[in-house]
Motif scaffolding. Structure first.
Motif, short mmCIF file in Angstrom:
data_model
loop_
_atom_site.label_atom_id
_atom_site.label_comp_id
_atom_site.label_asym_id
_atom_site.label_seq_id
_atom_site.Cartn_x
_atom_site.Cartn_y
_atom_site.Cartn_z
N ARG A 356 97.35 30.06 -3.80
CA ARG A 356 97.84 28.81 -3.20
C ARG A 356 99.31 28.91 -2.84
NH1 ARG A 356 95.72 23.82 -4.65
NH2 ARG A 356 97.49 23.02 -3.43
N HIS A 392 91.13 33.08 3.09
CA HIS A 392 92.07 32.05 3.53
C HIS A 392 93.22 32.66 4.32
CE1 HIS A 392 94.31 28.29 3.48
NE2 HIS A 392 95.37 28.97 3.05
N PRO A 421 83.46 31.30 1.39
CA PRO A 421 84.63 31.61 2.22
C PRO A 421 84.36 32.68 3.25
CG PRO A 421 84.90 32.47 -0.01
CD PRO A 421 83.68 31.61 -0.03
#
Length: 523
Positions: A356, A392, A421
């Motif tokens: 993150r 991501h 994902p």
């Protein structure tokens, strides 16, 4: 739409069989679109024959051998009332040939856990067999089903029946109290506790804790507190009693009372544990009052009850969710300096935090080097966190390499979440060929079944990438597997196929949507 012969073939022959079935499918296409050609071309991935279908058919065969569950299921829905459904089964010749067993009854009750009329009918049918006596667990399941479906009078009547044969246990009472509280009838939950002696049970610490836990989980903490003050004069509380209240006060965001309960706990000679403090810490974390978290940690250490790895994991996750990445990462040093050894779940949270924060290299170092060096094994969630992070950041090949590592692992194997994902990245990059291969590996290599969320993700993604033929094929398969799609999924697919003038397909989707509305109204 799949015939029984297809279900008995192995995966290697699945594509040919499925192709022949689809070519005969009752699906008329617009002259402007050769849908059947596209449909067969999509069968390059045998994953469209979800192993869920094969598993379901195998279970059916087993159940027929065990006692004809399918026969009962097919017949018991004939009728509106419980008695009509019961009579339908009792007077059916095929049902009369079924051998009743504990396994069969448990399966039927689970099958009808959301249909109390059918559940009660099959329970009475089994009970009527002179050669069979239901287990106490079966009675408890039936009690729970009636309570879940808000049939409180029938639930209480069944418990009274159990009382006559001395089958009521503390587990039974726990289910009854929980269901009363869930229905907003907390006074009835208390009355059930008051009647314990009538059922041959004692009012002791265990049963008192069950009542208090039931009330606290129903947010009736003040009422639980009043009852406790009455009961504690003749029932001795234990540490669990106070932990129930700590959790209850935190649940209704009255953390000061929870903190005061720790002092009360000490006054009764019970020592607070890491769970006691961690519950309060979690509550402060949810409210993002992190300065209070530090105070509690200091208090824990002063009381000789240092935070454990679960405590630190909770704090790290909460800081990450609050986008306080630097503070979350510092938790690692704080934990190590306290002599607390990280475990797999902690590292999973740490990797997620680093991802993150955009610190991908550090996350990979933790995964590839630090965890092996200190002997903490990764689990499937660890791999999933790394794959999600790499996807991501559009590092597709690295993500696929981690997937290969997971596939070759002795201790962990991919699950449905592993592929989420990766599917999303395929749609983002437009690499539908990769999507086909991933689906094929997921189902045919790892024998994973598509669930509601997976179907939804795929259908929505395919519609947005103009792969509406494939999306419709998945929609049909989804329904065939008894998985109810979300209404928004039906709406999206309907709009797409209408734009392509697929009138027959649109009619089928609209008909299914009408049935969905009809079911929701009858409920």
């Amino acid at each position: 739409m799949f015939c029984n012969s297809l279900l008995k073939t192995n995966i290697n022959h699945l594509v040919l069989s499925l192709s022949s079935v689809l070519l005969r499918a009752d699906f008329a296409c617009s002259s402007r679109c050769n849908f059947i050609f596209h449909r067969v071309s999509l069968l390059g991935i045998s994953c469209l024959a979800d192993t869920r279908i094969v598993d379901r058919e195998e279970r059916r065969e087993d159940l027929k051998g065990e006692g004809g569950a399918d026969v009962i299921i097919a017949k018991v829905r004939d009728g509106d009332s419980v008695d009509e459904r019961l009579q339908s089964v009792l007077h059916d010749q095929a049902c009369s040939a079924v051998v009743v067993s504990d396994k069969l009854v448990a399966h039927l009750l689970y099958r009808f856990k959301d249909d109390w009329k059918s559940a009660l009918a099959v329970f009475r049918w089994a009970e009527s067999n002179p050669e069979y006596k239901p287990l106490a667990q079966s009675y408890d399941m039936m009690v729970d089903i009636l309570g879940k479906m808000k049939q409180m009078e029938k639930m209480r009547a069944l418990v009274d029946e159990m009382r006559l044969t001395q089958m009521v246990t503390v587990s039974t009472i726990a289910k009854v109290m929980r269901r009363f509280a869930g229905a907003g009838q907390w006074e009835e939950a208390v009355r059930t506790f008051d009647e314990l002696e009538r059922f041959g049970l004692q009012k002791d610490t265990e049963s008192m804790n069950l009542l208090l836990d039931t009330l606290c989980k129903a947010n009736k903490v003040e009422q639980a507190r009043e009852i406790f003050l009455e009961l504690k004069t003749h029932i001795l509380p234990n540490a669990h009693t106070f932990n129930i209240f700590i959790h209850g006060w935190c649940k209704i965001k009255r953390v000061d009372e929870a903190h005061w309960t720790i002092q009360e706990m000490k006054g009764h000679g019970c020592r607070p544990c890491a769970i006691s403090y961690s519950t309060i810490i979690q509550s402060y974390c949810c409210q993002h009052v992190f300065h209070k978290v530090n105070e509690i940690i200091d208090e824990m250490q002063a009381q000789g009850c240092p935070p454990n790895v679960v405590t630190y994991t909770t704090i790290m996750c909460s800081l990450t969710n609050a986008d306080k990445f630097d503070e979350a990462i510092k938790i690692v040093d704080r934990m190590k300096s306290a002599g607390c050894k990280p475990d797999t779940l902690f590292y999973n949270a740490f990797i997620h935090t680093l991802g993150r924060a955009g610190r991908v290299r550090e996350a990979i170092y933790v995964f590839r080097t630090e965890m092996p060096n200190i002997g903490v094994p990764p689990n499937t969630s660890t791999y999933n966190s790394v794959i999600a992070m790499l996807c991501h950041h559009a590092q597709e090949q690295d993500a696929l390499n981690v997937l290969k590592d997971l596939e070759s692992s002795r201790c962990s194997k991919p699950d449905v979440q592993t592929y989420y994902p990766l599917f999303k990245l395929c749609f983002k990059t437009g690499k539908i060929g990769n999507l086909k291969k991933l689906l094929d590996d997921m189902i045919n290599t790892h024998h994973l079944s598509l669930d509601l969320s997976t179907y939804t993700l795929l259908i929505h993604g395919l519609c947005r990438t103009n792969k509406w033929e494939w999306a419709y094929l998945l929609f049909e398969q989804m329904i065939g597997n008894d998985i109810t799609p979300r209404y928004v999924t039906c709406r999206l697919l309907l709009d797409e196929i209408k734009q392509k003038n697929m009138y027959d397909a649109a009619e089928k989707v609209e008909d299914y949507m009408r049935k969905m509305k009809s079911k929701s109204i009858t409920r």
